[in-house]
Motif scaffolding. Sequence first.
Motif, PDB file in Angstrom:
ATOM      1  N   ILE A   1      50.395  58.255 -14.029  1.00  0.00           N
ATOM      2  CA  ILE A   1      51.579  57.463 -13.678  1.00  0.00           C
ATOM      3  C   ILE A   1      51.153  56.123 -13.093  1.00  0.00           C
ATOM      4  O   ILE A   1      51.724  55.077 -13.430  1.00  0.00           O
ATOM      5  CB  ILE A   1      52.497  58.234 -12.709  1.00  0.00           C
ATOM      6  CG1 ILE A   1      53.090  59.449 -13.418  1.00  0.00           C
ATOM      7  CG2 ILE A   1      53.604  57.326 -12.180  1.00  0.00           C
ATOM      8  CD1 ILE A   1      53.850  60.381 -12.499  1.00  0.00           C
ATOM      9  N   ALA A   2      50.148  56.127 -12.229  1.00  0.00           N
ATOM     10  CA  ALA A   2      49.654  54.872 -11.652  1.00  0.00           C
ATOM     11  C   ALA A   2      49.219  53.911 -12.750  1.00  0.00           C
ATOM     12  O   ALA A   2      49.451  52.701 -12.654  1.00  0.00           O
ATOM     13  CB  ALA A   2      48.506  55.147 -10.686  1.00  0.00           C
ATOM     14  N   ALA A   3      48.624  54.446 -13.809  1.00  0.00           N
ATOM     15  CA  ALA A   3      48.160  53.601 -14.915  1.00  0.00           C
ATOM     16  C   ALA A   3      49.312  52.946 -15.674  1.00  0.00           C
ATOM     17  O   ALA A   3      49.107  51.935 -16.350  1.00  0.00           O
ATOM     18  CB  ALA A   3      47.299  54.425 -15.872  1.00  0.00           C
ATOM     19  N   THR A   4      50.525  53.482 -15.545  1.00  0.00           N
ATOM     20  CA  THR A   4      51.683  52.842 -16.177  1.00  0.00           C
ATOM     21  C   THR A   4      52.269  51.749 -15.295  1.00  0.00           C
ATOM     22  O   THR A   4      53.123  50.991 -15.746  1.00  0.00           O
ATOM     23  CB  THR A   4      52.798  53.866 -16.494  1.00  0.00           C
ATOM     24  OG1 THR A   4      53.385  54.335 -15.273  1.00  0.00           O
ATOM     25  CG2 THR A   4      52.268  55.026 -17.333  1.00  0.00           C
TER      26      THR A   4
ATOM     27  N   ALA B   1      51.078  50.626   3.045  1.00  0.00           N
ATOM     28  CA  ALA B   1      50.933  49.178   2.891  1.00  0.00           C
ATOM     29  C   ALA B   1      49.938  48.845   1.779  1.00  0.00           C
ATOM     30  O   ALA B   1      50.160  47.905   1.002  1.00  0.00           O
ATOM     31  CB  ALA B   1      50.494  48.547   4.206  1.00  0.00           C
ATOM     32  N   VAL B   2      48.866  49.610   1.678  1.00  0.00           N
ATOM     33  CA  VAL B   2      47.891  49.401   0.599  1.00  0.00           C
ATOM     34  C   VAL B   2      48.560  49.661  -0.750  1.00  0.00           C
ATOM     35  O   VAL B   2      48.402  48.881  -1.698  1.00  0.00           O
ATOM     36  CB  VAL B   2      46.649  50.307   0.789  1.00  0.00           C
ATOM     37  CG1 VAL B   2      45.781  50.326  -0.470  1.00  0.00           C
ATOM     38  CG2 VAL B   2      45.834  49.848   1.990  1.00  0.00           C
ATOM     39  N   ALA B   3      49.324  50.747  -0.850  1.00  0.00           N
ATOM     40  CA  ALA B   3      50.006  51.069  -2.106  1.00  0.00           C
ATOM     41  C   ALA B   3      50.978  49.956  -2.502  1.00  0.00           C
ATOM     42  O   ALA B   3      50.984  49.501  -3.656  1.00  0.00           O
ATOM     43  CB  ALA B   3      50.742  52.400  -1.987  1.00  0.00           C
ATOM     44  N   MET B   4      51.773  49.511  -1.560  1.00  0.00           N
ATOM     45  CA  MET B   4      52.743  48.453  -1.864  1.00  0.00           C
ATOM     46  C   MET B   4      52.044  47.142  -2.204  1.00  0.00           C
ATOM     47  O   MET B   4      52.460  46.425  -3.117  1.00  0.00           O
ATOM     48  CB  MET B   4      53.716  48.279  -0.707  1.00  0.00           C
ATOM     49  CG  MET B   4      54.684  49.431  -0.525  1.00  0.00           C
ATOM     50  SD  MET B   4      55.690  49.775  -1.987  1.00  0.00           S
ATOM     51  CE  MET B   4      56.670  48.264  -2.079  1.00  0.00           C
TER      52      MET B   4
ATOM     53  N   ARG C   1      50.475  43.068  -6.153  1.00  0.00           N
ATOM     54  CA  ARG C   1      49.470  42.165  -6.722  1.00  0.00           C
ATOM     55  C   ARG C   1      48.970  42.554  -8.110  1.00  0.00           C
ATOM     56  O   ARG C   1      48.476  41.696  -8.842  1.00  0.00           O
ATOM     57  CB  ARG C   1      48.281  42.048  -5.770  1.00  0.00           C
ATOM     58  CG  ARG C   1      48.579  41.257  -4.522  1.00  0.00           C
ATOM     59  CD  ARG C   1      47.364  41.057  -3.642  1.00  0.00           C
ATOM     60  NE  ARG C   1      46.758  42.298  -3.174  1.00  0.00           N
ATOM     61  CZ  ARG C   1      47.196  43.013  -2.153  1.00  0.00           C
ATOM     62  NH1 ARG C   1      48.256  42.627  -1.485  1.00  0.00           N
ATOM     63  NH2 ARG C   1      46.583  44.110  -1.781  1.00  0.00           N
ATOM     64  N   HIS C   2      49.068  43.836  -8.450  1.00  0.00           N
ATOM     65  CA  HIS C   2      48.436  44.301  -9.689  1.00  0.00           C
ATOM     66  C   HIS C   2      49.381  44.993 -10.658  1.00  0.00           C
ATOM     67  O   HIS C   2      48.916  45.663 -11.591  1.00  0.00           O
ATOM     68  CB  HIS C   2      47.273  45.239  -9.348  1.00  0.00           C
ATOM     69  CG  HIS C   2      46.234  44.604  -8.490  1.00  0.00           C
ATOM     70  ND1 HIS C   2      45.340  43.683  -8.971  1.00  0.00           N
ATOM     71  CD2 HIS C   2      45.974  44.741  -7.163  1.00  0.00           C
ATOM     72  CE1 HIS C   2      44.546  43.283  -7.984  1.00  0.00           C
ATOM     73  NE2 HIS C   2      44.916  43.895  -6.876  1.00  0.00           N
TER      74      HIS C   2
ATOM     75  N   THR D   1      44.690  56.667  -4.718  1.00  0.00           N
ATOM     76  CA  THR D   1      44.189  57.138  -3.428  1.00  0.00           C
ATOM     77  C   THR D   1      45.201  56.875  -2.314  1.00  0.00           C
ATOM     78  O   THR D   1      45.486  57.766  -1.500  1.00  0.00           O
ATOM     79  CB  THR D   1      42.847  56.464  -3.091  1.00  0.00           C
ATOM     80  OG1 THR D   1      41.909  56.791  -4.124  1.00  0.00           O
ATOM     81  CG2 THR D   1      42.307  56.903  -1.743  1.00  0.00           C
ATOM     82  N   ALA D   2      45.762  55.681  -2.268  1.00  0.00           N
ATOM     83  CA  ALA D   2      46.723  55.337  -1.217  1.00  0.00           C
ATOM     84  C   ALA D   2      47.953  56.234  -1.282  1.00  0.00           C
ATOM     85  O   ALA D   2      48.406  56.760  -0.261  1.00  0.00           O
ATOM     86  CB  ALA D   2      47.115  53.864  -1.324  1.00  0.00           C
ATOM     87  N   VAL D   3      48.486  56.434  -2.475  1.00  0.00           N
ATOM     88  CA  VAL D   3      49.682  57.268  -2.631  1.00  0.00           C
ATOM     89  C   VAL D   3      49.384  58.715  -2.261  1.00  0.00           C
ATOM     90  O   VAL D   3      50.201  59.389  -1.623  1.00  0.00           O
ATOM     91  CB  VAL D   3      50.233  57.146  -4.073  1.00  0.00           C
ATOM     92  CG1 VAL D   3      51.260  58.222  -4.370  1.00  0.00           C
ATOM     93  CG2 VAL D   3      50.839  55.769  -4.286  1.00  0.00           C
TER      94      VAL D   3
END
Length: 140
Positions: free
Chosen positions: A106-109, A57-60, A65-66, A121-123
């Motif tokens: 990947i998160a930065a993209t 849920a945090v990841a989604m 939002r971001h 962290t969440a993923v």
Amino acid sequence: MYRFLDRALWEIDEQYRFVVASMRLWVQRSRAGQCPCVALAPGFTYLHVEGALRDFAVAMGTLDRHALTTLRFGQRGGLAVLEDEARVLALFEVALSGAPDRVRRIAATLVTEEAVAGLTTAVEWVALHLAQNVIEERDR
């Protein structure tokens, strides 16, 4: 990403089908103004990864939002993996492989700079739960 792009859901591993279905359900319920976690809980419990629900849920929420761009997710019951879904699946795949630097890249993209650490962290926590489930299933 290309390993998942435009692939039929039945052609990808079960854990990735689960992630796609969970992403789609999260988006559907969130857009309807409902609590996504209530709808997701039975599936997470069924796969014995209920400990991953909060981090999922945090990841989604972070993606929602971001995100750097508007991410598009398929409809529940859709048969193919869409481009943005493939990008997020690649994030989970790299997390499952235990490559934190690649997860961060990947998160930065996908999200703004200030949201990268939280998404990473969440993923990684979700991936840890999924990996433990695979090991437990194999050992049964």
